[in-house]
Design a protein around this motif. Structure first.
Motif, mmCIF file in Angstrom:
data_model
loop_
_atom_site.group_PDB
_atom_site.id
_atom_site.type_symbol
_atom_site.label_atom_id
_atom_site.label_comp_id
_atom_site.label_asym_id
_atom_site.label_seq_id
_atom_site.Cartn_x
_atom_site.Cartn_y
_atom_site.Cartn_z
ATOM 1 N N VAL A 1 3.359 -16.274 -0.529
ATOM 2 C CA VAL A 1 4.811 -16.439 -0.634
ATOM 3 C C VAL A 1 5.318 -15.990 -1.992
ATOM 4 C CG1 VAL A 1 6.665 -18.165 -0.694
ATOM 5 C CG2 VAL A 1 4.970 -18.223 1.140
ATOM 6 N N MET A 2 4.534 -16.179 -3.042
ATOM 7 C CA MET A 2 4.933 -15.682 -4.361
ATOM 8 C C MET A 2 5.173 -14.174 -4.305
ATOM 9 S SD MET A 2 2.869 -15.878 -7.999
ATOM 10 C CE MET A 2 1.513 -14.865 -7.375
ATOM 11 N N ALA A 3 4.238 -13.455 -3.671
ATOM 12 C CA ALA A 3 4.397 -12.003 -3.554
ATOM 13 C C ALA A 3 5.570 -11.648 -2.654
ATOM 14 C CB ALA A 3 3.104 -11.383 -3.020
ATOM 15 N N MET A 4 5.711 -12.368 -1.550
ATOM 16 C CA MET A 4 6.803 -12.069 -0.618
ATOM 17 C C MET A 4 8.170 -12.369 -1.215
ATOM 18 S SD MET A 4 5.455 -13.185 3.158
ATOM 19 C CE MET A 4 4.369 -12.073 4.068
ATOM 20 N N GLN A 5 8.268 -13.459 -1.971
ATOM 21 C CA GLN A 5 9.543 -13.781 -2.611
ATOM 22 C C GLN A 5 9.950 -12.679 -3.580
ATOM 23 O OE1 GLN A 5 11.589 -16.156 -1.717
ATOM 24 N NE2 GLN A 5 10.803 -18.198 -2.129
ATOM 25 N N ALA A 6 8.985 -12.219 -4.367
ATOM 26 C CA ALA A 6 9.288 -11.136 -5.306
ATOM 27 C C ALA A 6 9.738 -9.886 -4.564
ATOM 28 C CB ALA A 6 8.051 -10.831 -6.160
ATOM 29 N N THR B 1 -2.065 -12.575 9.084
ATOM 30 C CA THR B 1 -1.320 -12.428 7.824
ATOM 31 C C THR B 1 -1.666 -11.136 7.099
ATOM 32 O OG1 THR B 1 -2.977 -13.638 6.492
ATOM 33 C CG2 THR B 1 -1.223 -14.947 7.548
ATOM 34 N N LEU B 2 -2.801 -10.521 7.422
ATOM 35 C CA LEU B 2 -3.220 -9.321 6.679
ATOM 36 C C LEU B 2 -2.266 -8.141 6.862
ATOM 37 C CD1 LEU B 2 -7.082 -9.497 7.289
ATOM 38 C CD2 LEU B 2 -5.777 -10.359 5.328
ATOM 39 N N PRO B 3 -1.798 -7.825 8.102
ATOM 40 C CA PRO B 3 -0.889 -6.669 8.249
ATOM 41 C C PRO B 3 0.509 -6.892 7.684
ATOM 42 C CG PRO B 3 -1.977 -7.219 10.338
ATOM 43 C CD PRO B 3 -2.205 -8.360 9.413
ATOM 44 N N THR B 4 0.803 -8.113 7.212
ATOM 45 C CA THR B 4 2.146 -8.341 6.672
ATOM 46 C C THR B 4 2.381 -7.604 5.354
ATOM 47 O OG1 THR B 4 1.473 -10.368 5.516
ATOM 48 C CG2 THR B 4 2.260 -10.602 7.779
ATOM 49 N N ALA B 5 1.322 -7.040 4.777
ATOM 50 C CA ALA B 5 1.477 -6.242 3.553
ATOM 51 C C ALA B 5 2.065 -4.862 3.827
ATOM 52 C CB ALA B 5 0.116 -6.093 2.863
ATOM 53 N N LEU B 6 2.144 -4.461 5.086
ATOM 54 C CA LEU B 6 2.495 -3.082 5.423
ATOM 55 C C LEU B 6 3.842 -2.616 4.875
ATOM 56 C CD1 LEU B 6 1.556 -0.545 6.882
ATOM 57 C CD2 LEU B 6 2.498 -1.480 9.009
ATOM 58 N N PRO B 7 4.954 -3.358 5.043
ATOM 59 C CA PRO B 7 6.230 -2.829 4.525
ATOM 60 C C PRO B 7 6.245 -2.673 3.010
ATOM 61 C CG PRO B 7 6.479 -5.085 5.308
ATOM 62 C CD PRO B 7 5.144 -4.621 5.770
ATOM 63 N N TYR B 8 5.544 -3.556 2.290
ATOM 64 C CA TYR B 8 5.505 -3.432 0.837
ATOM 65 C C TYR B 8 4.724 -2.184 0.431
ATOM 66 C CZ TYR B 8 6.628 -8.367 1.524
ATOM 67 O OH TYR B 8 7.183 -9.543 1.943
ATOM 68 N N LEU B 9 3.652 -1.906 1.160
ATOM 69 C CA LEU B 9 2.883 -0.693 0.905
ATOM 70 C C LEU B 9 3.742 0.547 1.143
ATOM 71 C CD1 LEU B 9 0.172 0.757 0.365
ATOM 72 C CD2 LEU B 9 -0.319 0.514 2.812
ATOM 73 N N LEU B 10 4.477 0.572 2.242
ATOM 74 C CA LEU B 10 5.300 1.731 2.580
ATOM 75 C C LEU B 10 6.444 1.915 1.588
ATOM 76 C CD1 LEU B 10 5.359 1.224 6.458
ATOM 77 C CD2 LEU B 10 4.200 3.061 5.206
ATOM 78 N N LEU B 11 7.079 0.817 1.182
ATOM 79 C CA LEU B 11 8.125 0.918 0.168
ATOM 80 C C LEU B 11 7.546 1.440 -1.146
ATOM 81 C CD1 LEU B 11 10.120 -2.402 0.731
ATOM 82 C CD2 LEU B 11 11.109 -0.101 0.790
ATOM 83 N N GLY B 12 6.358 0.952 -1.485
ATOM 84 C CA GLY B 12 5.760 1.334 -2.759
ATOM 85 C C GLY B 12 5.378 2.796 -2.839
ATOM 86 N N ALA C 1 1.646 -5.968 -2.120
ATOM 87 C CA ALA C 1 0.838 -5.684 -0.928
ATOM 88 C C ALA C 1 -0.617 -6.060 -1.157
ATOM 89 C CB ALA C 1 0.959 -4.206 -0.554
ATOM 90 N N ALA C 2 -1.147 -5.729 -2.310
ATOM 91 C CA ALA C 2 -2.540 -6.060 -2.618
ATOM 92 C C ALA C 2 -2.753 -7.565 -2.659
ATOM 93 C CB ALA C 2 -2.937 -5.426 -3.955
ATOM 94 N N ILE C 3 -1.824 -8.296 -3.233
ATOM 95 C CA ILE C 3 -1.942 -9.752 -3.314
ATOM 96 C C ILE C 3 -1.978 -10.370 -1.916
ATOM 97 C CG2 ILE C 3 -0.687 -11.845 -3.987
ATOM 98 C CD1 ILE C 3 0.246 -10.273 -6.481
ATOM 99 N N VAL C 4 -1.109 -9.904 -1.024
ATOM 100 C CA VAL C 4 -1.052 -10.442 0.341
ATOM 101 C C VAL C 4 -2.401 -10.277 1.040
ATOM 102 C CG1 VAL C 4 -0.039 -10.087 2.631
ATOM 103 C CG2 VAL C 4 1.438 -10.172 0.610
ATOM 104 N N VAL C 5 -2.997 -9.096 0.934
ATOM 105 C CA VAL C 5 -4.275 -8.840 1.614
ATOM 106 C C VAL C 5 -5.400 -9.662 0.996
ATOM 107 C CG1 VAL C 5 -6.025 -7.088 2.092
ATOM 108 C CG2 VAL C 5 -3.598 -6.551 2.392
ATOM 109 N N LEU C 6 -5.482 -9.710 -0.309
ATOM 110 C CA LEU C 6 -6.585 -10.402 -0.973
ATOM 111 C C LEU C 6 -6.564 -11.902 -0.700
ATOM 112 C CD1 LEU C 6 -6.658 -8.497 -4.387
ATOM 113 C CD2 LEU C 6 -8.333 -8.358 -2.531
ATOM 114 N N CYS C 7 -5.388 -12.524 -0.723
ATOM 115 C CA CYS C 7 -5.366 -13.968 -0.485
ATOM 116 C C CYS C 7 -5.663 -14.292 0.982
ATOM 117 C CB CYS C 7 -4.038 -14.583 -0.936
ATOM 118 S SG CYS C 7 -2.579 -14.082 -0.017
ATOM 119 N N GLY C 8 -5.337 -13.391 1.910
ATOM 120 C CA GLY C 8 -5.711 -13.588 3.305
ATOM 121 C C GLY C 8 -7.211 -13.512 3.506
#
Length: 403
Positions: free
Chosen positions: A233-238, A292-303, A381-388
């Motif tokens: 959530v810290m990563a998602m909030q940011a 929860t792992l694929p939830t990093a996808l939009p952040y990766l694409l934006l980045g 995106a990296a944080i989301v995957v690693l914590c999952g």
């Protein structure tokens, strides 16, 4: 489908209507508040971070108290108070923007009131569902509530971008406040059976909190996933609160583009709850954590600077995964945790999940200024995957079987 007979039951229908309308109101707020603050004279990403932190910190601080209140008092009345407080907070923000009187301390106070309202609402909402619905229909009830909420989210996000672009953020926040008032009216008509949960003589708030903590810590699957979400959530909030809107403003076309991304996520959530209504996994928490792992996808694409339509598609994937997780999580909690402790345990869930959110919001603005929003989104995106992946190491997460 027999399960859809829930819609004919007055109590559940009112709860569904209240939740859906309130979500429409809350969906106007992110776009309207973000672009309203960013458009103020002299405002930048740090200004937006300060306002969002002012909302997030009270949400965390008051969450445990919200759980105690919802286990002691009728949960429908607690929800009514929360909706009315949200209506007052967003109406105040709207008036400030419309009259062009926007001192930062006043914005902070109004945002803090909305955070307190969420802290009161969340534990009551989790706990009220078993008060309204038989245990064998909990997963369907959670899915239908999620379906209504996500339909409301799509409506709110699509309309909010248009309203902000056409008439400004102030009027979008007026609509937000009005929707919360309508939600309060729906909750006011909800009647529950006597709950029998009031504290006995001399039973203090600290004792209630201690009992809830004992229930919470005794389940490894519960505290491990909450620890995962504290970082996620810290990563998602940011990303959602600051970095995404910044990228949209810089390179995607502004508020309408960011509304499209959020609407894509909400559409995915609709698909997610429809899928979750039929999912009956033997290991629900294991499946939920994998999702929860694929939830990093939009952040990766934006980045990486992908086209807007791919970011919207990635957000839809995120929505499917997060809402499947949400239905499985809520249903598992409601089945595994005693009803009389459910709101307190859910408040520990929310507190743990949200406690680092303000840090994400606070550092997102300065980090975006120093390294740029695109690299910061890749970091999210990296944080989301690693914590999952870390959560999957827990035997409790992998081993819990559905009743």
């Amino acid at each position: 489908m027999n399960d859809l007979g829930l819609l004919r039951e007055r109590g559940f229908a009112l709860l569904l209507a209240a939740r859906t309308v309130s979500v429409i109101g809350s969906s106007f707020a992110p776009v309207a508040l973000a672009f309203g603050v960013l458009s103020l004279p002299g405002a930048d990403a740090t200004t937006l971070s300060v306002v969002l932190v002012a909302e997030a910190v009270p949400m965390v601080v008051f969450m445990l108290i919200g759980g105690v209140i919802a286990d002691r008092l009728p949960r429908n009345r607690v929800m009514l108070a929360a909706d009315l407080l949200s209506a007052a907070a967003f109406t105040s923000l709207a008036v400030m923007l419309l009259v062009h009187w926007t001192p930062l301390p006043a914005l902070v106070i109004a945002a803090a009131l909305s955070g307190i309202a969420v802290a009161i609402m969340f534990p009551a909402l989790t706990g009220i569902i078993p008060d309204v619905v038989p245990s064998e229909r909990l997963q369907t009830a959670n899915a239908l509530l999620g379906l209504g909420a996500n339909a409301g989210r799509v409506v709110g996000l699509v309309l909010s971008g248009a309203v902000v672009a056409l008439v400004g953020s102030g009027w979008a926040l007026v609509i937000s406040g009005a929707m919360f008032a309508v939600g309060a009216a729906c909750v006011a008509g909800l009647r529950l059976r006597p709950h029998g949960r009031s504290a006995g003589p001399g039973h203090s708030v600290p004792a209630d909190l201690r009992d809830g903590w004992l229930e919470f810590r005794s389940r490894q699957w519960l505290w491990v996933v909450v620890a995962q979400f504290s970082v996620l959530v810290m990563a998602m909030q940011a990303a959602h609160g600051v970095l995404g809107p910044l990228m949209a403003k810089q390179s995607l076309g502004g508020a309408p583009a960011w509304s499209a991304v959020l609407a894509g996520e909400a559409v995915g959530m609709i698909g997610g709850v429809v899928l979750a209504m039929r999912l009956r996994p033997r290991r629900p928490i294991l499946l939920g954590t994998l999702l929860t792992l694929p939830t990093a996808l939009p952040y990766l694409l934006l980045g990486v600077g992908a086209p807007l339509w791919t970011v919207v598609a990635g957000a839809a994937v995120m929505g499917v995964c997060m809402d499947c997780f949400g239905v499985l999580w809520q249903t598992t909690m409601q089945r595994e945790i005693p009803t009389e402790s459910l709101s307190r345990v859910s408040s520990y869930d929310a507190l743990g999940s949200l406690m680092f959110g303000p840090i994400g919001l606070l550092v997102a603005g300065p980090v975006a200024i120093v390294i740029g929003p695109a690299p910061a989104l890749l970091g999210c995106a990296a944080i989301v995957v690693l914590c999952g992946l870390a959560a999957l190491l827990s035997p409790g997460v992998r081993g819990l079987t559905a009743r």
